[in-house]
Each structure stands twice: as C-alpha cells, then as structure tokens.
Design an enzyme around this catalytic site. Structure first.
Site, mmCIF file in Angstrom:
data_model
loop_
_atom_site.group_PDB
_atom_site.id
_atom_site.type_symbol
_atom_site.label_atom_id
_atom_site.label_comp_id
_atom_site.label_asym_id
_atom_site.label_seq_id
_atom_site.Cartn_x
_atom_site.Cartn_y
_atom_site.Cartn_z
ATOM 1 N N ASN A 50 0.825 -1.213 0.000
ATOM 2 C CA ASN A 50 0.000 0.000 0.000
ATOM 3 C C ASN A 50 0.860 1.264 0.000
ATOM 4 O OD1 ASN A 50 -2.460 -1.460 0.218
ATOM 5 N ND2 ASN A 50 -2.026 -1.787 2.387
ATOM 6 N N HIS A 143 -14.409 -2.464 5.868
ATOM 7 C CA HIS A 143 -13.197 -3.134 6.353
ATOM 8 C C HIS A 143 -13.445 -3.841 7.691
ATOM 9 C CE1 HIS A 143 -9.005 -3.161 8.053
ATOM 10 N NE2 HIS A 143 -8.756 -3.540 6.813
ATOM 11 N N GLU A 187 -16.434 3.626 3.764
ATOM 12 C CA GLU A 187 -15.075 3.964 3.315
ATOM 13 C C GLU A 187 -15.181 4.844 2.082
ATOM 14 O OE1 GLU A 187 -12.705 0.367 2.756
ATOM 15 O OE2 GLU A 187 -13.854 -0.593 4.338
ATOM 16 N N SER A 191 -10.910 -0.968 0.114
ATOM 17 C CA SER A 191 -9.548 -1.499 0.072
ATOM 18 C C SER A 191 -9.385 -2.701 -0.847
ATOM 19 C CB SER A 191 -9.099 -1.863 1.484
ATOM 20 O OG SER A 191 -9.994 -2.793 2.068
ATOM 21 N N ASP A 216 -13.985 6.252 6.516
ATOM 22 C CA ASP A 216 -12.614 5.712 6.544
ATOM 23 C C ASP A 216 -11.957 6.068 5.218
ATOM 24 O OD1 ASP A 216 -10.418 4.011 6.139
ATOM 25 O OD2 ASP A 216 -11.242 2.447 7.427
ATOM 26 N N HIS A 219 -7.482 4.517 2.183
ATOM 27 C CA HIS A 219 -6.873 4.294 0.861
ATOM 28 C C HIS A 219 -7.033 5.470 -0.089
ATOM 29 C CE1 HIS A 219 -5.708 0.140 1.564
ATOM 30 N NE2 HIS A 219 -6.784 0.099 2.350
ATOM 31 N N LYS A 247 -0.464 3.705 4.632
ATOM 32 C CA LYS A 247 -0.650 3.391 3.210
ATOM 33 C C LYS A 247 0.154 4.424 2.391
ATOM 34 C CE LYS A 247 -4.263 0.877 4.896
ATOM 35 N NZ LYS A 247 -3.771 -0.298 5.577
#
Ligand SMILES: Cc1ncc(COP(=O)(O)O)c(C=O)c1O
Length: 400
Positions: A50, A143, A187, A191, A216, A219, A247
């Site tokens: 990541n 997640h 998110e 992810s 979230d 990423h 990440k």
C-alpha cells in the site's frame, strides 16, 4: 506444545482443506518496489503493498524519524493521558487537522485500533445522551476493523448494499421512527475493490436523516482529492474522518479528524486512545515529514491514476474482471480460492508478487488478486505486469 494443540492443528488443517490457510512470508525490501522473498531468495516486483507514493523509503521521512528520536528517545514512555503526550504529537495532530480541513485531529497507534475503538465510543454517546441505542448503518463491504468496532460495541449493524445510496436511504426511512443517534459508517475508497463512494450523496443523505457520517479514508488519503487530502476534505464531507499513515503516507499509525468537541469527547471516552502507549517519536517524525511531502506530489498522483486507467483497460480487453475499480487498487476477481492461489503462483513464476485475497477478507466466491500500483513502479515494470496478466487470462481460460 500444549494439550490444546490438537484443536489448533485440526482448525488449521480445516482451513488448508478449504484453501483458506494463511501464512506469513518474510520479505526483504530492495530498491523501489522490488522485494526478496526470503524463503526461496526470489526477487519479485511487489504489486501488493500500500506504499502508493513510495514514501516508505523517502530520505526526508527517515531523516526526521532519526532527528526526533535523537531529541526525545525511542519510545513515548506512557499513554497520551499519562505523560506520553509530546510536543510532536501536538504538532502532527495540528498538521493532520489542517490537511483534512478539520478543527482538530487525534493520533492512534494504528488504523485498526482507531476504527475498533472510536466506533464503540461514538455509539455509547447515543445511549448516554438520548437513552437509546445507536442506529448503525454500514456498507456491506466495510473493512474488518469497522466491523470489529461495531461488534465490540454490541451494535447490530443495519447493512446497506455496497455503495448503494438508494438502499441506504430506504433503510434510514424504515428506521425513521426509532430514537437514538444515527451513524453512517463507510469507506471512501474500498480497500479490496478500489472503487469509490459518492461522498456528496452520502453527505446529503446524512443531512436529510440527521445522521453522523464516519468515513474511513485509509486508501484515498495521499492519492485522491486536492493535494491528496482524500475525497471528503474539500467537500465538507464527513463528520468524522479516519485515515492511516500506513498506506500512501509510507509509515505507520492513524488519525481521526473532526470537530474540536468530538476529538475532546474521544480523549475522554475512547479506550484505544486512552489505554495504549502513545506513538513513538521516530514514527511521529516520519509522519510529520510525510504530511509535508504528500501535498506536493500532484504529478506522481496524476501519473499513478493514469497508469491505473491504462492497466484496467488492458486487463478488461483480455476479459479479466476488475470490478468497479477506479483507483490504483485493481482487483482481478477470480472467484474460487484454489484458482486464485494458482493465479498468484502463476504470477510469481513471472517474478510478480500479488496476494490471493480470500474470504473472510472478501465475500465468498469472490476471491481475487489485489493489484496495487504505486508511483515507484516504472513503465517497464508495468508492462511486465501487464503482459504477465494477459498470459494469466489465457491460463485461467484453460483452467475452466
Ligand atoms: C479501509 C481500511 N481501514 C483501516 C485499516 C487499518 O489500518 P492500519 O493498517 O493502519 O491498522 C486498513 C488496513 O488495511 C484499511 O484497509
């Protein structure tokens, strides 16, 4: 050996039989995205990390980690509310808050810990303030750490179909007469799918139903949004945004950013903040440097997204299923566990490292290879990846 080992061995062999057993593989990072896998001394081009901007080796991060260690030592010595709060924590928290366009931020030792402990604290607020349990609306593909936060709070999740705001609205309507604070937990970039949530749509729905939006951005941060701030910072998106330094920021640790009041409340109520040793000076130094560098990396971000678009097009042309990815995370959805493991092995034979992602990380029958492109993959590496994946497509067809 203990007298319980038979149970563990049996559980492990059950996992092996289903193609679900996981093992750790020791890797020795080399120049750029190359790694040596220690078990067979094999040099592989890593498309699984990541480290999207390649910052984990950046000289400025290493230098500041060293300088801050020299100044105050290796460890923070205590938790934040005892004597572990250093001027460096304050400096990084202020920088995160500015980066995320929020009033305040709090650091956490990891993203998992942030999600797992912030959510229970937020949900408790509902009980304390309204006398009713929180109503928790979650995306089905959230997640594991977000699930854990809900489970730890004993909150029954009201799950909406992945990124389906019509379904979310219908569920909010269904529960409209219930008392208790409403939370929407999702998110911004998923992810394992690399697709994006509709933040403007989520914000509107949150406002319409007076729901608290927890986002979230693990990423998205560093990769998307103005100066890499993520998808919500410049759209007044989330009530509380969570992100990681692990990440695109190349180091370790995490944060939440929101209003001063919510951060002050979490200082008083979040067990993952209160009962854990503060992040160490070395990491704070690296985090601080990453926050200086990330906003300046527009060219790298732009190229990275271009490379991802190009690769997705090539893969789709040969019939590989890349789902709804629109970011440098590109899944190749295969389905069966054993076939996905074979595909990962096939790529390893072509000197490419990807990981077979299987349930429970992804839903049953959707095992996949997760390709993550980074700014430090050069054109030659990308072409090698692409030609290996084209070969993989015909290998998979032969397997049917
Ligand atoms: C969406 C998401 N949230 C949280 C985390 C946890 O972050 P960390 O690795 O910092 O514990 C991850 C990491 O895999 C993630 O993908």
């Amino acid at each position: 050996m203990t007298r319980f080992d038979d149970h563990f061995q049996q559980a492990l062999s059950d996992l092996s039989q289903k193609g679900l057993r996981r093992i750790t593989q020791i890797m020795q990072p080399q120049q750029g995205p190359m790694v040596i896998r220690m078990i067979d001394n094999r040099l592989l081009c890593d498309f699984s990390s990541n480290d999207y901007l390649g910052l984990s080796h950046h000289p400025l991060l290493k230098e500041r980690a060293q300088i801050w260690t020299e100044q105050v030592g290796v460890g923070a010595r205590a938790s934040r509310l005892v004597s572990g709060s250093l001027i460096f924590h304050q400096q990084v928290e202020e920088k995160v808050a500015r980066f995320k366009r929020k009033e305040a931020a709090l650091l956490f030792p990891s993203g998992w810990q942030a999600n797992a402990s912030v959510l229970p604290a937020l949900f408790r607020l509902s009980q304390e303030q309204t006398g009713h349990k929180a109503l928790v609306f979650t995306d089905r593909l959230n997640h594991a750490s977000l699930h854990h936060g809900c489970a730890a709070a004993g909150a029954g999740q009201i799950r909406f179909r992945h990124n389906d705001l019509v379904h979310l609205t219908a569920l909010l309507e269904k529960y409209q007469s219930e008392k208790g604070l409403r939370f929407i937990i999702t998110e911004s970039v998923f992810s394992m799918d690399g697709d994006q949530a509709n933040i403007i749509g989520l914000r509107k729905i949150a406002d319409q139903f007076n729901a608290f939006l927890y986002l979230d951005e693990a990423h998205a941060t560093g990769i998307l949004g103005v100066e890499g701030r993520g998808l919500s910072a410049d759209q007044l998106g989330a009530d509380l945004v969570m992100g990681t330094f692990s990440k695109a920021l190349g180091c370790f640790g995490a944060y939440i950013a929101g209003s001063r009041a919510v951060c002050d409340w979490l200082i008083n109520s979040c067990s993952g903040f209160i009962y854990s040793t503060a992040l160490p000076p070395s990491m704070l130094g690296a985090m601080d440097a990453a926050l200086d560098i990330v906003p300046t990396m527009d060219i790298e971000r732009h190229r990275l997204l271009e490379k991802a678009t190009w690769l997705r097009q090539q893969l789709q042309q040969v019939g590989l299923d890349t789902g709804l990815s629109s970011t440098p995370i590109i899944p190749i959805i295969i389905g069966e566990n054993s076939k996905t493991l074979q595909a990962a092995k096939f790529l390893e034979e072509n000197d490419i490292l990807t990981i077979a992602i299987r349930p429970p990380t992804v839903p049953s029958h959707s095992s996949r290879l997760r390709i993550a492109l980074t700014a430090i993959h050069d054109d030659r590496m990308l072409e090698q990846l692409c030609s290996s994946l084209v070969k993989l497509a015909s290998f998979l067809t032969r397997q049917v």
